[in-house]
Design a protein around this motif. Sequence first.
Motif, PDB file in Angstrom:
ATOM      1  N   GLU A  58       0.834  -1.208   0.000  1.00 46.45           N
ATOM      2  CA  GLU A  58       0.000   0.000   0.000  1.00 46.45           C
ATOM      3  C   GLU A  58       0.871   1.262   0.000  1.00 46.45           C
ATOM      4  O   GLU A  58       0.576   2.228  -0.707  1.00 46.45           O
ATOM      5  CB  GLU A  58      -0.919  -0.035   1.235  1.00 46.45           C
ATOM      6  CG  GLU A  58      -1.951   1.071   1.296  1.00 46.45           C
ATOM      7  CD  GLU A  58      -2.908   1.089   0.119  1.00 46.45           C
ATOM      8  OE1 GLU A  58      -2.990   0.089  -0.630  1.00 46.45           O
ATOM      9  OE2 GLU A  58      -3.544   2.146  -0.076  1.00 46.45           O
ATOM     10  N   ARG A  85       2.289   1.656  -3.460  1.00 40.71           N
ATOM     11  CA  ARG A  85       1.221   2.050  -4.371  1.00 40.71           C
ATOM     12  C   ARG A  85       0.931   3.550  -4.260  1.00 40.71           C
ATOM     13  O   ARG A  85       0.790   4.243  -5.270  1.00 40.71           O
ATOM     14  CB  ARG A  85      -0.051   1.263  -4.052  1.00 40.71           C
ATOM     15  CG  ARG A  85      -1.166   1.488  -5.043  1.00 40.71           C
ATOM     16  CD  ARG A  85      -2.303   0.514  -4.794  1.00 40.71           C
ATOM     17  NE  ARG A  85      -3.201   0.965  -3.761  1.00 40.71           N
ATOM     18  CZ  ARG A  85      -4.223   1.801  -3.970  1.00 40.71           C
ATOM     19  NH1 ARG A  85      -4.455   2.266  -5.177  1.00 40.71           N
ATOM     20  NH2 ARG A  85      -5.001   2.160  -2.988  1.00 40.71           N
ATOM     21  N   ARG A  86       0.875   4.041  -3.043  1.00 33.81           N
ATOM     22  CA  ARG A  86       0.606   5.476  -2.834  1.00 33.81           C
ATOM     23  C   ARG A  86       1.725   6.330  -3.421  1.00 33.81           C
ATOM     24  O   ARG A  86       1.478   7.368  -4.006  1.00 33.81           O
ATOM     25  CB  ARG A  86       0.484   5.802  -1.345  1.00 33.81           C
ATOM     26  CG  ARG A  86      -0.609   5.052  -0.653  1.00 33.81           C
ATOM     27  CD  ARG A  86      -1.831   5.898  -0.476  1.00 33.81           C
ATOM     28  NE  ARG A  86      -2.954   5.045  -0.118  1.00 33.81           N
ATOM     29  CZ  ARG A  86      -4.183   5.463   0.039  1.00 33.81           C
ATOM     30  NH1 ARG A  86      -4.476   6.739  -0.136  1.00 33.81           N
ATOM     31  NH2 ARG A  86      -5.140   4.644   0.352  1.00 33.81           N
ATOM     32  N   SER A 123      -0.542   9.572   6.916  1.00 28.76           N
ATOM     33  CA  SER A 123      -1.901  10.088   7.039  1.00 28.76           C
ATOM     34  C   SER A 123      -2.831   9.483   5.979  1.00 28.76           C
ATOM     35  O   SER A 123      -3.991   9.185   6.253  1.00 28.76           O
ATOM     36  CB  SER A 123      -1.859  11.620   7.000  1.00 28.76           C
ATOM     37  OG  SER A 123      -2.724  12.126   6.033  1.00 28.76           O
ATOM     38  N   GLU A 124      -2.315   9.226   4.762  1.00 26.65           N
ATOM     39  CA  GLU A 124      -3.164   8.654   3.705  1.00 26.65           C
ATOM     40  C   GLU A 124      -3.500   7.188   3.939  1.00 26.65           C
ATOM     41  O   GLU A 124      -4.545   6.709   3.510  1.00 26.65           O
ATOM     42  CB  GLU A 124      -2.466   8.763   2.343  1.00 26.65           C
ATOM     43  CG  GLU A 124      -2.570  10.140   1.725  1.00 26.65           C
ATOM     44  CD  GLU A 124      -1.860  10.183   0.383  1.00 26.65           C
ATOM     45  OE1 GLU A 124      -1.723   9.122  -0.269  1.00 26.65           O
ATOM     46  OE2 GLU A 124      -1.438  11.279  -0.021  1.00 26.65           O
ATOM     47  N   GLY A 184      -8.537   5.056  -5.511  1.00 28.75           N
ATOM     48  CA  GLY A 184      -9.270   5.681  -4.414  1.00 28.75           C
ATOM     49  C   GLY A 184     -10.682   5.163  -4.271  1.00 28.75           C
ATOM     50  O   GLY A 184     -11.469   5.697  -3.494  1.00 28.75           O
ATOM     51  N   ARG A 185     -11.038   4.132  -5.032  1.00 24.39           N
ATOM     52  CA  ARG A 185     -12.383   3.575  -4.922  1.00 24.39           C
ATOM     53  C   ARG A 185     -12.331   2.197  -4.291  1.00 24.39           C
ATOM     54  O   ARG A 185     -11.326   1.493  -4.387  1.00 24.39           O
ATOM     55  CB  ARG A 185     -13.034   3.494  -6.304  1.00 24.39           C
ATOM     56  CG  ARG A 185     -13.561   4.866  -6.708  1.00 24.39           C
ATOM     57  CD  ARG A 185     -13.900   4.909  -8.157  1.00 24.39           C
ATOM     58  NE  ARG A 185     -14.927   5.917  -8.414  1.00 24.39           N
ATOM     59  CZ  ARG A 185     -15.168   6.435  -9.617  1.00 24.39           C
ATOM     60  NH1 ARG A 185     -14.490   6.041 -10.663  1.00 24.39           N
ATOM     61  NH2 ARG A 185     -16.106   7.340  -9.758  1.00 24.39           N
ATOM     62  N   ASP A 186     -13.431   1.828  -3.664  1.00 21.81           N
ATOM     63  CA  ASP A 186     -13.500   0.553  -2.952  1.00 21.81           C
ATOM     64  C   ASP A 186     -13.995  -0.581  -3.847  1.00 21.81           C
ATOM     65  O   ASP A 186     -13.394  -1.633  -3.919  1.00 21.81           O
ATOM     66  CB  ASP A 186     -14.461   0.678  -1.762  1.00 21.81           C
ATOM     67  CG  ASP A 186     -13.778   1.236  -0.532  1.00 21.81           C
ATOM     68  OD1 ASP A 186     -12.535   1.209  -0.496  1.00 21.81           O
ATOM     69  OD2 ASP A 186     -14.480   1.715   0.366  1.00 21.81           O
ATOM     70  N   GLY A 242     -11.418  -2.008  -2.054  1.00 22.55           N
ATOM     71  CA  GLY A 242     -10.144  -1.536  -2.577  1.00 22.55           C
ATOM     72  C   GLY A 242      -9.148  -2.629  -2.888  1.00 22.55           C
ATOM     73  O   GLY A 242      -7.994  -2.352  -3.212  1.00 22.55           O
TER      74      GLY A 242
END
Lengths: 406, 406
Positions: free
Chosen positions: B15, B18-19, B33-34, B206-208, B227
């Motif tokens: 994760e 990925r960010r 924070s994200e 950003g979508r589940d 997600g």
Amino acid sequence: MKRTSRDIRIANRFEVLRRIIGAPMVSRQQIASETGLSLATAANLIGELMELGLLVEVGFQDSGGGRPRGVVSVNPSGGVLVGVDVAETYVHVELFDAALGVLASVEEELHPRENRPEQVVAHIASGVQAAFEAAGVGPDRVLGAGVSVPGQVDREGGVSVYAPNWDWHDVPLRSLLAESLDLPLYLDNPLRACVVAELWFGAGRGRDDVVVVNLGTGVGAGLAFGGTLYRGATNSAGEWGHTTLVVDGRLCHCGSRGCVETYVGAPGIMQTLRDLAPNSPLLHPEDQTATIEALAHGVAAGDPVAAKVVTETARYLGVAVADLINLVNPEVIVLSSWVAARLGESLLAEVGAVVAQHALSRPLAATEITLCQIAGNPVSLGAATFALKRFLAGIGTPAGGLIRRV
Amino acid sequence: MKRTSRDIRIANRFEVLRRIIGAPMVSRQQIASETGLSLATAANLIGELMELGLLVEVGFQDSGGGRPRGVVSVNPSGGVLVGVDVAETYVHVELFDAALGVLASVEEELHPRENRPEQVVAHIASGVQAAFEAAGVGPDRVLGAGVSVPGQVDREGGVSVYAPNWDWHDVPLRSLLAESLDLPLYLDNPLRACVVAELWFGAGRGRDDVVVVNLGTGVGAGLAFGGTLYRGATNSAGEWGHTTLVVDGRLCHCGSRGCVETYVGAPGIMQTLRDLAPNSPLLHPEDQTATIEALAHGVAAGDPVAAKVVTETARYLGVAVADLINLVNPEVIVLSSWVAARLGESLLAEVGAVVAQHALSRPLAATEITLCQIAGNPVSLGAATFALKRFLAGIGTPAGGLIRRV
């Protein structure tokens, strides 16, 4: 997508209680090992649930040389939960203790067309009242009440967004109920309630990917992925009853054609009977329950028309179940709700062969198809479980559990 | 269901990367924070990825009074990834840098019936070789190669369990490939690859709850819930192409009838054309690609037969997409793969109205339907992303990343 540490704490609290309800008399060490939590976290969560009176220390177990380990169980007298299953033909109310054991059970019939919101609300309120009297408990000990209503639900707002068989649109059910019931109320639908009941107490235990096919007046498929209820973007997931089985097929009340529901829901089965034998004595034109009962008795008595209706229904159900297997690849598909309770055995006997023709072999081999094995009403049980879950989520917040008990 | 702390660490590592790939030049604080991770955990994971050479410190950002904060990015030269999209009509190979930027791209055509395993393997091997030469890199810098093949895949065993359009059964593809390619090889199918590509780089960001509808020779629906890619019990989820649209409809090569694929896959669209105009010059009986191209040109040129084929296909596609909306209630449905790339615009223009007739209004309002916007080949990209993910999962294990670099 982003889970806060508070979300994780609530999920862990819930998981710990679920494990202890499922396997009473366990040690903190066992819970830690089953959940993958650290012993410190498990002990901390158990301590919190003991403080709330939901768990009690019930003894010690040998630890093979070290200090004996404390063993905990759910404290049945830790509180009362209400679970209400509102269906098209009845309102079923159950009271549960904190271990989800049934304390009282009340059912009120809904007559055909007795489906205005205030009529249904009156039945819920009188049913809950009758259940309190039967169990000899009062509303002060209630941790929460879960109410399942058919169709699409906005659970945050407590609104029945759309109940197609009653033509309800945006009915503010929680507000209406609050006028007669002074309880923390949580609204959801039977698809969600059944999945939660199966995950906690039924064929979904210990499984990740679960489908609960609800066969009633309406039909739908409750979904759990990764061991957790799946809701979709707007809590509308699972409207399998309104997926298309036959392009340009039977007209559905949703406005579309050929929906699964028009073939395997109770009115659809009645239509199949009408198509095959319009004058059959099995047909009670205004009474779904009586017709489905008559079909069940007919099958048992070797009535050829009843057998033909089951075969035809199984053909459609088998194709639609195969669709779920191919798309979702679940570990188990549970047939639930009142039509399955009455006709499920006969349907299941024929569905398997149809499924085998339509499902791909790899996912088919991984899927068990079974009838709901939960004693009692799984929707009431699931609804009460929602209420318990919401109670657990509120612990430590101003409106939540710890404050309520002060 | 039970996730170990190692599973959680791998998921967090993934994760974080990925960010950072999605939003280069970020601080540890932003990543924490994200992702909802603690700053210590985020910093620790970033340190680990820097040690592997996958991330680099690229500067500092003002922290509003405190110490300036280090800003990190992906190090494109941290390694090479191979992504291979094997489809019924071509083998497409791409090389990527560690930031998933394309280094080289090679496509080899698969002639109709040129689909014996050894023929396909030879095309993959020569395609990878050609891509290495084009990019001027060697296999020593490759972190992993992801290979997507159509149909059902046993990814642990590296076996193509069932590729229906080629009648492949239990082909040990990884072993066959290992004879000519000395790379860490990971097998999966285009449904999974496309979903991962959309989650990392496309409409799924950003979508589940995401559905990627693949329209090619075969069709299927890749699924992501919460997600995360959803695989189902046996990595077979998403076989939407083999859900039934018309009971007793067109015969499908899977043995069933009326499958979605028989109406909206390339051979199904050809059949619709044949039914409407058996002698149409648009029809290239032995060549799907040429026929779909001809239809696309025909629509653009105002050919009435081409328009009619699109309308008929959109009718079936719209119903089948509405089924996904009703059952899954996703936030977005992406139309992907080669048929969508050629006919997607025309189909999309007509699909919306059909979907609106068949989907329930609540989930419909929550769903965006869009064409794949990823530049380049999303399947190759997704396959390379799988390889990166497997590389990250292996870090710290004997066969894994840290040891490889010694």
